[in-house]
Scaffold this motif. Structure first.
Motif, PDB file in Angstrom:
ATOM      1  N   LEU A 440       0.854  -1.170   0.000  1.00 51.69           N
ATOM      2  CA  LEU A 440       0.000   0.000   0.000  1.00 51.69           C
ATOM      3  C   LEU A 440       0.896   1.227   0.000  1.00 51.69           C
ATOM      4  N   GLN A 441       0.631   2.178  -0.892  1.00 43.99           N
ATOM      5  CA  GLN A 441       1.472   3.369  -1.026  1.00 43.99           C
ATOM      6  C   GLN A 441       0.611   4.567  -1.388  1.00 43.99           C
ATOM      7  N   TRP A 451      -1.820   3.525  -4.414  1.00 41.36           N
ATOM      8  CA  TRP A 451      -1.609   2.251  -5.109  1.00 41.36           C
ATOM      9  C   TRP A 451      -1.754   1.112  -4.104  1.00 41.36           C
ATOM     10  N   ALA A 452      -2.467   0.074  -4.488  1.00 38.90           N
ATOM     11  CA  ALA A 452      -2.637  -1.122  -3.667  1.00 38.90           C
ATOM     12  C   ALA A 452      -2.117  -2.319  -4.443  1.00 38.90           C
ATOM     13  N   GLY A 453      -1.295  -3.120  -3.801  1.00 37.06           N
ATOM     14  CA  GLY A 453      -0.750  -4.319  -4.435  1.00 37.06           C
ATOM     15  C   GLY A 453      -1.351  -5.570  -3.839  1.00 37.06           C
ATOM     16  N   VAL A 457      -1.440  -4.864  -9.506  1.00 36.78           N
ATOM     17  CA  VAL A 457      -1.283  -3.492  -9.031  1.00 36.78           C
ATOM     18  C   VAL A 457      -2.557  -2.720  -9.344  1.00 36.78           C
ATOM     19  N   PHE A 458      -3.156  -2.124  -8.303  1.00 34.95           N
ATOM     20  CA  PHE A 458      -4.362  -1.318  -8.458  1.00 34.95           C
ATOM     21  C   PHE A 458      -4.053   0.134  -8.089  1.00 34.95           C
ATOM     22  N   GLU A 459      -4.864   1.050  -8.630  1.00 35.48           N
ATOM     23  CA  GLU A 459      -4.607   2.475  -8.425  1.00 35.48           C
ATOM     24  C   GLU A 459      -5.926   3.238  -8.330  1.00 35.48           C
ATOM     25  N   THR A 460      -5.962   4.209  -7.417  1.00 36.27           N
ATOM     26  CA  THR A 460      -7.052   5.169  -7.376  1.00 36.27           C
ATOM     27  C   THR A 460      -6.459   6.574  -7.301  1.00 36.27           C
TER      28      THR A 460
END
Length: 884
Positions: A440-441, A451-453, A457-460
């Protein structure tokens, strides 16, 4: 062209190697696995379907099993894969603290044998190599150049990037990624749990904490004062020995202190003064810690697992601990400090963030740079036990900026599946491995950009209102995908390797970049990167340029390269398939996907290869599996063939996750495969059917082979069963390849051969009755279990009827494989390097100067070199003639 029959093997693999343990954590009591899956990428959809069907028919997730010692997850191949690596090193008991450090010190004190290691695989490894697009390759998936598992990342504002690997140490780049240098080779542990930059120092927490099968305990925390130019040494250790033999999931800094979330509770230390002991802040079950009354309990390693620490930036005294074992325990939850200094579980007031013990599992926190937001990922033990699709509880935000909330859920697995994920089929959806894959970043420049891994890799960019998947699992199944060998992945853009573990944001040449670490290494893209209409990134760059080699090999094979000269070198890898390096290559290719287990290679023709997937699923090729993908429209053009022995159909009940395979030392066409049975086939690489295997011997119900060897038709097969520390048993069967003369040797628990995991044989080519045996684990000084005994190498001159301990001055370190060299010398692979005993001598010497890395297998090549398959630093070779 779509890919309805293409296999998804990466996910099957990672799940299969990641359930129970770290060295020192006993494996759960694994139940038999499901049916063995055929080789290749065409099987994940079937696997997912079976998982759902099993869950519906039994009313429970196929992982759930009451007898599993880790709280569930047994009736699936995950359990067997997770059990294997740790069982070999801990059975028949549990491991006391200090074992690895003592072994490392003893290794350093050994005299030096002759010879210098050459790094064979220090060059790029292309998982999309267009030469190898056969039916069981993942080439064209989109991951590009890869290396071994990256578990931690840190980056600064001047182009320096630091990557910590699962078993190959820490690496530095001064160019924003690439052109890597190792900087931790002088440490006794090369397993990375966490990296962090603070106060100009680079902090390293050793001991990977992903609770997976092939992770190692660490030797503590280190702080490097000059990370841009220096290298870690043992003098850089912070505090005393308090954190030895732990794993460390996170390091967090606040109020002049560093907090460590470990497998033995949460600890803290001054971040300014690095001497003095670590302080134990909180352990939910202190009686299970080393030196306490229940330290020898089989459940002890699971009783004090902590995952992360969150500190309120405005009130540093407000600290929240995320505590809990992924499969669930009564102590799981979030804890805060009361006014009297004691810790108490939070049961209300957190909003959407779960507080019940069965809903709090593996957790990761992330705070925005301006302190206005806290984010969290939570994995649910309940979903792990009951939901075949995913174990993800959700992604959450605290818009107060406080870890005390209130928290709001901003994503669940269904949300992420609709965001451009490649994992949309029931049975394998985002978060199916949320206990293993998490990062999580928050963008330092924007508290709403996150960003969630997970597996992907996911992004909002709007605080969770909308999500995309810039790094999908792979490109198979997307309309843009094509197997066209003139392209990496058809019309799709490159993606990352699956299974995300690490993340950092840094700047290089005035531009801000996102760095992610996964089972395939390190990847980079701009923080404000570009994406296509599906939300998939168009600008990923693989930073696995060949200067970083953290490849985790289980095996190695070497044969003459008839086309290009020299030798062809291949090997089986954790989650990176089978690598192939030919005589003229400057880039390695990947001709098989998924987990590469044991391998056989024809010494006279390096393109004759047999590669094992899991549970003895074997595939054979006679042209290095060279293929342009034409098999997709014409199946007859496939160049590799599935030839699994029948035990493969029984999954974990029929064979070990990485099962033993050997060719007869005097007849390369006779192969021995070990599952519950000892299987023999005599057609060599011309085998084309599973029906060509013959059952030579039944090792017995509940027994599975751990090592096999054969010379001149005499076969040795070691077995275990049960293989974990609950009722551990082991033995050796000896007989002939034609099925005659088989018998079990008498190995009493209190006899010469220790009651530990039997990991390898080496047979004297001149005398089949003369055999050496390697014994894994640690001696009774470190192992709490019946009959653990002493010694690691044993010799028999009468076919195993009697044995003599020839360990002499060997360090007390797990022994993994043996090799008898021409002239009578013996080489031994251990968890800390390679040692050698010269002919007619009794003492052992260390070979060369490898870092503290596990060596899984040794093979003698037709070029007169000994090849070592390391589990974290690639393949190395040394001239056999130089050993003395």
């Amino acid at each position: 062209m779509s890919a309805p029959t293409r296999t998804r093997r990466w996910l099957t693999i990672c799940a299969a190697v990641t359930v129970s343990t770290l060295v020192g954590i006993p494996a759960g009591q694994a139940s038999p696995g499901g049916a063995g899956k055929p080789f290749g990428a065409r099987e994940l959809a079937d696997t997912a379907r079976h998982r759902v069907q099993d869950a519906r028919s039994t009313g429970a997730h196929p992982f759930a099993a009451a007898e599993d010692g880790d709280g569930g997850e047994a009736a699936d191949e995950i359990a067997e894969g997770a059990a294997q690596y740790a069982e070999a090193r801990t059975s028949p008991g549990t491991l006391r603290p200090g074992a690895y450090t003592a072994a490392w010190n003893a290794m350093q004190a050994l005299p030096q044998a002759g010879g210098r290691w050459r790094h064979v695989t220090k060059l790029p490894y292309d998982s999309d190599d267009p030469r190898y697009r056969d039916i069981d390759s993942n080439s064209s998936g989109g991951a590009g150049r890869v290396t071994g598992r990256t578990t931690a990342l840190a980056a600064d504002g001047d182009g320096y990037v630091y990557a910590g690997s699962a078993g190959g140490g820490v690496w530095r780049s001064s160019q924003g990624g690439g052109h890597w240098q190792p900087i931790s080779d002088r440490l006794p542990s090369q397993s990375t749990g966490a990296l962090a930059l603070d106060g100009g120092r680079l902090w390293l927490a050793t001991g990977e904490a992903n609770t997976n099968a092939d992770a190692y305990l660490g030797s503590g925390v280190y702080a490097l004062s000059n990370p841009r130019y220096g290298a870690f040494t043992e003098r850089d250790r912070v505090g005393g020995p308090e954190l030895e033999n732990t794993t460390i999931h996170q390091l967090r800094f606040a109020g002049g202190r560093v907090w460590a979330a470990t497998s033995s509770g949460v600890w803290s230390h001054s971040s300014r003064t690095l001497t003095g002991a670590w302080k134990l802040e909180y352990a939910p079950n202190p009686d299970y810690l080393p030196g306490h009354p229940k330290a020898s309990d089989p459940d002890a390693p699971y009783k004090n697992i902590t995952n992360d620490v969150a500190v309120d930036p405005r009130h540093p005294s407000r600290v929240v601990l995320a505590v809990g074992w992924r499969s669930g325990d009564d102590y799981n939850g979030f804890y805060a400090k009361a006014a009297d200094g004691s810790w108490h579980r939070l049961t209300t007031g957190l909003g959407d963030l779960p507080t019940a013990p069965d809903e709090v599992g593996s957790v990761t926190f992330a705070r925005s740079a301006d302190g206005s937001r806290y984010y969290a990922i939570d994995q649910s033990p309940t979903q792990l036990a009951t939901n075949p699709d995913s174990s993800l509880a959700g992604v959450y935000v605290s818009r107060s900026g406080s870890p005390l909330g209130p928290w709001k859920r901003i994503a669940d697995y269904q949300t992420l599946a609709k965001s451009g994920s490649a994992l949309t089929d029931p049975g394998y959806m985002p978060g199916v491995q949320a206990w293993y894959n998490q990062f999580l970043q928050v963008d330092p420049a924007d508290p709403e950009h996150v960003w969630a891994g997970l597996e992907e890799v996911f992004e909002t960019r709007d605080g969770g209102a909308n999500w995309s998947a810039p790094g999908p699992y792979w490109n198979f199944g997307f309309s843009c995908w094509s197997i066209d060998p003139s392209k990496q992945t058809g019309d799709c853009n490159a993606t990352t390797h699956p299974d995300q573990h690490a993340v950092a944001v840094g700047r290089s040449h005035g531009r801000s970049y996102l760095y992610v670490g996964d089972d395939g290494g390190v990847y980079r893209r701009p923080t404000r990167g570009a994406a296509d209409a599906s939300g998939h990134a168009t600008d990923w760059t693989s930073l696995n340029d060949g200067t970083i080699d953290t490849l985790q090999y289980y095996s190695v094979g070497v044969g003459q390269d008839r086309d290009f000269g020299g030798v062809a070198v291949n090997g089986g890898l954790q989650d990176n398939g089978q690598s192939i390096l030919r005589g003229r290559d400057r880039v390695m290719g990947s001709n098989f996907g998924g987990d590469g287990g044991d391998t056989l290679t024809d010494p006279g023709n390096g393109c004759n290869i047999a590669q094992e997937y899991v549970y003895l699923a074997l595939q054979v090729t006679q042209n290095c599996a060279v293929n342009d993908g034409s098999w997709l429209t014409d199946p007859s053009k496939a160049t590799s063939y599935a030839v699994a022995p029948p035990d493969n159909r029984l999954g974990g009940a029929g064979a070990r996750f990485i099962a033993p395979l050997a060719a007869d030392g005097k007849d390369g066409n006779t192969w021995i495969a070990g599952g519950r049975h000892v299987w023999v086939q005599t057609h060599g690489y011309a085998i084309r059917s599973s029906d060509e295997w013959r059952n030579a011997f039944d090792l017995g119900a509940g027994h599975v082979a751990t090592a096999v060897a054969s010379s001149g038709g005499r076969v040795y097969a070691a077995w275990c069963g049960p293989c974990n520390n609950v009722g551990f048993a082991r033995g050796i069967a000896v007989g002939n390849a034609d099925g005659t003369g088989w018998h079990q040797l008498n190995l009493p628990v209190d006899g010469t051969v220790p009651n530990r995991y039997l990991s390898g044989f080496a047979v004297d080519p001149a005398n089949a009755d003369h055999v050496y045996l390697a014994v894994n684990g640690f001696s009774r000084h470190w192992t709490e279990g019946p009959g653990a005994g002493i010694g690691h190498v044993f010799e028999s001159w009468n076919g195993g009827t009697s044995w003599k301990d020839v360990s002499a001055n060997l360090p007390d370190a797990p022994a993994d494989a043996l090799l008898v060299l021409p002239g009578g010398g013996v080489a031994l692979a251990t968890d800390l390097g390679v040692v050698y005993r010269a002919p007619h001598r009794s003492g052992w010497e260390v070979v060369g100067d490898l870092p503290a890395v596990a060596v899984q297998q040794l093979k003698l090549g037709p070029d007169g070199k000994v090849y070592a398959a390391t589990h974290g630093r690639g393949i190395w070779s040394v001239k056999a003639a130089d050993l003395r």
